[in-house]
Write a protein that holds these residues in place. Structure first.
Motif, PDB file in Angstrom:
ATOM      1  N   PHE A  72      51.347  31.928  42.501  1.00 30.34           N
ATOM      2  CA  PHE A  72      51.361  32.607  41.209  1.00 30.34           C
ATOM      3  C   PHE A  72      51.523  31.593  40.083  1.00 30.34           C
ATOM      4  O   PHE A  72      52.058  30.510  40.272  1.00 30.34           O
ATOM      5  CB  PHE A  72      52.519  33.604  41.141  1.00 30.34           C
ATOM      6  N   GLY A  73      51.083  31.976  38.900  1.00 32.47           N
ATOM      7  CA  GLY A  73      51.224  31.126  37.722  1.00 32.47           C
ATOM      8  C   GLY A  73      50.346  31.642  36.600  1.00 32.47           C
ATOM      9  O   GLY A  73      49.580  32.597  36.769  1.00 32.47           O
ATOM     10  N   SER A  74      50.431  31.000  35.462  1.00 30.58           N
ATOM     11  CA  SER A  74      49.775  31.487  34.258  1.00 30.58           C
ATOM     12  C   SER A  74      48.249  31.422  34.327  1.00 30.58           C
ATOM     13  O   SER A  74      47.676  30.416  34.758  1.00 30.58           O
ATOM     14  CB  SER A  74      50.244  30.679  33.049  1.00 30.58           C
ATOM     15  N   ALA A  75      47.621  32.497  33.844  1.00 31.59           N
ATOM     16  CA  ALA A  75      46.168  32.508  33.694  1.00 31.59           C
ATOM     17  C   ALA A  75      45.739  31.637  32.515  1.00 31.59           C
ATOM     18  O   ALA A  75      44.559  31.296  32.390  1.00 31.59           O
ATOM     19  CB  ALA A  75      45.677  33.941  33.473  1.00 31.59           C
ATOM     20  N   ARG A  76      46.680  31.258  31.657  1.00 33.97           N
ATOM     21  CA  ARG A  76      46.363  30.499  30.451  1.00 33.97           C
ATOM     22  C   ARG A  76      46.460  28.981  30.649  1.00 33.97           C
ATOM     23  O   ARG A  76      46.271  28.218  29.704  1.00 33.97           O
ATOM     24  CB  ARG A  76      47.306  30.914  29.321  1.00 33.97           C
ATOM     25  N   ILE A 109      46.247  28.809  36.767  1.00 34.21           N
ATOM     26  CA  ILE A 109      46.899  28.421  38.022  1.00 34.21           C
ATOM     27  C   ILE A 109      46.265  29.140  39.204  1.00 34.21           C
ATOM     28  O   ILE A 109      46.144  28.567  40.297  1.00 34.21           O
ATOM     29  CB  ILE A 109      48.408  28.719  37.957  1.00 34.21           C
ATOM     30  N   MET A 110      45.863  30.377  39.007  1.00 37.02           N
ATOM     31  CA  MET A 110      45.214  31.113  40.092  1.00 37.02           C
ATOM     32  C   MET A 110      43.948  30.401  40.550  1.00 37.02           C
ATOM     33  O   MET A 110      43.717  30.202  41.755  1.00 37.02           O
ATOM     34  CB  MET A 110      44.895  32.545  39.635  1.00 37.02           C
ATOM     35  N   GLU A 111      43.139  30.007  39.601  1.00 33.12           N
ATOM     36  CA  GLU A 111      41.922  29.268  39.921  1.00 33.12           C
ATOM     37  C   GLU A 111      42.260  27.943  40.606  1.00 33.12           C
ATOM     38  O   GLU A 111      41.581  27.538  41.564  1.00 33.12           O
ATOM     39  CB  GLU A 111      41.131  28.994  38.639  1.00 33.12           C
ATOM     40  N   GLU A 134      38.896  41.478  29.749  1.00 32.78           N
ATOM     41  CA  GLU A 134      38.241  41.042  30.984  1.00 32.78           C
ATOM     42  C   GLU A 134      38.816  39.735  31.506  1.00 32.78           C
ATOM     43  O   GLU A 134      39.019  38.786  30.754  1.00 32.78           O
ATOM     44  CB  GLU A 134      36.733  40.872  30.761  1.00 32.78           C
ATOM     45  N   GLN A 135      39.108  39.712  32.787  1.00 29.94           N
ATOM     46  CA  GLN A 135      39.551  38.499  33.459  1.00 29.94           C
ATOM     47  C   GLN A 135      38.786  38.435  34.776  1.00 29.94           C
ATOM     48  O   GLN A 135      39.188  39.011  35.766  1.00 29.94           O
ATOM     49  CB  GLN A 135      41.065  38.546  33.712  1.00 29.94           C
ATOM     50  N   ARG A 136      37.662  37.756  34.754  1.00 23.41           N
ATOM     51  CA  ARG A 136      36.788  37.776  35.926  1.00 23.41           C
ATOM     52  C   ARG A 136      37.371  36.969  37.072  1.00 23.41           C
ATOM     53  O   ARG A 136      38.219  36.104  36.877  1.00 23.41           O
ATOM     54  CB  ARG A 136      35.416  37.205  35.559  1.00 23.41           C
ATOM     55  N   GLY A 172      53.736  38.291  33.746  1.00 21.54           N
ATOM     56  CA  GLY A 172      53.199  38.703  35.038  1.00 21.54           C
ATOM     57  C   GLY A 172      53.754  37.863  36.172  1.00 21.54           C
ATOM     58  O   GLY A 172      54.079  38.388  37.255  1.00 21.54           O
ATOM     59  N   THR A 173      53.900  36.569  35.922  1.00 24.79           N
ATOM     60  CA  THR A 173      54.459  35.667  36.934  1.00 24.79           C
ATOM     61  C   THR A 173      55.919  36.010  37.210  1.00 24.79           C
ATOM     62  O   THR A 173      56.366  36.044  38.362  1.00 24.79           O
ATOM     63  CB  THR A 173      54.336  34.207  36.453  1.00 24.79           C
TER      64      THR A 173
END
Length: 266
Positions: A72-76, A109-111, A134-136, A172-173
């Protein structure tokens, strides 16, 4: 017509929507919203079937996943940052240790976790979620599933992972982190390692937990042992592997005791 609106892509479970077909609210929001007429009395039973379908899809896709760790971790998180590189290295080390890497399937982080696993021969899993923006699914996900409901998605993270690795992130994390800690603390799930990565980022939170929650008696001293803090990717994998080896030994010892007891009773 605005080009940005026509090009926008929205995922709603397995469905893909564009333009005016995109709903103004998410499935979760409609489920939890108590405002409006009483027609929810008729709609909610049908929602149960949709929720059931999401569980069936998730169980069916992940049942044979094998050993897995959720990252887990930030999408940013910027792909050019040290945190992203750390996520890639952790994903790679987990894959080389024989673990599938499960993330939320998005960017940041997800990527990074998915990329590290995919580029090193591991299984890269993404469990996405319907959001108002949207978050593809990132390009490094090899096994992916989009969910409408957060609680169904959370169940999949917990059910099919044997450890959680948590890098710096936002609300979210934190949500995923504290749900995991609570489930382990209350013995709702078998105890498994929860590793925080980033002493500078997480140190203040852990200090507050110790100085406020522990001191005021809101948690027990042994609860602090549920979380391991590190900056070292090698340490992340070492903690997880050691915990699983210890659990395997415990199960073997319990099986031997049961076998001995059965023999004594015959």
């Amino acid at each position: 017509m605005d080009a940005e609106k026509t090009d926008r892509l929205h995922r709603q479970g397995p469905a893909m929507l564009r333009g005016k077909a995109i709903p103004r609210t998410t499935t979760d929001e409609r489920l939890l919203d108590t405002r409006g007429p009483s027609d929810w009395l008729h709609a909610d039973p049908w929602r149960v079937l949709r929720i059931q379908a999401e569980f069936v899809e998730g169980f069916g896709l992940l049942a044979e996943l094998g050993k897995a760790v959720s990252v887990f971790g930030s999408a940013r998180t910027d792909p050019a940052s040290e945190e992203y590189a750390l996520g890639v290295e952790i994903g790679a080390r987990l894959a080389k240790a024989g673990y599938a890497v499960v993330t939320g399937g998005g960017p940041g982080i997800m990527e990074a976790g998915n990329r590290g696993a995919a580029e090193n021969g591991g299984v890269s899993v993404g469990l996405g979620i319907e959001l108002p923006f949207e978050q593809r699914m990132n390009d490094h996900v090899e096994v992916g599933l989009e969910f409408r409901y957060f609680f169904v998605r959370k169940t999949m993270f917990v059910k099919y992972s044997q450890a959680f690795v948590v890098l710096p992130g936002g609300f979210g994390t934190l949500d995923e982190l504290f749900e995991a800690v609570t489930l382990v603390q209350t013995k709702k799930i078998t105890r498994f390692p929860i590793v925080l990565v980033g002493t500078a980022f997480w140190g203040g939170l852990l200090a507050w937990i110790k100085d406020s929650m522990l001191v005021s008696g809101k948690i027990s001293p042994q609860d602090l042992d549920l979380i391991h803090l590190t900056d070292d990717p090698e340490d992340v994998v070492r903690v997880i592997v050691a915990a699983h080896e210890e659990e395997a030994r415990r199960l073997e010892e319990e099986a031997a005791v049961r076998a001995s007891s059965d023999e004594a009773g015959t």
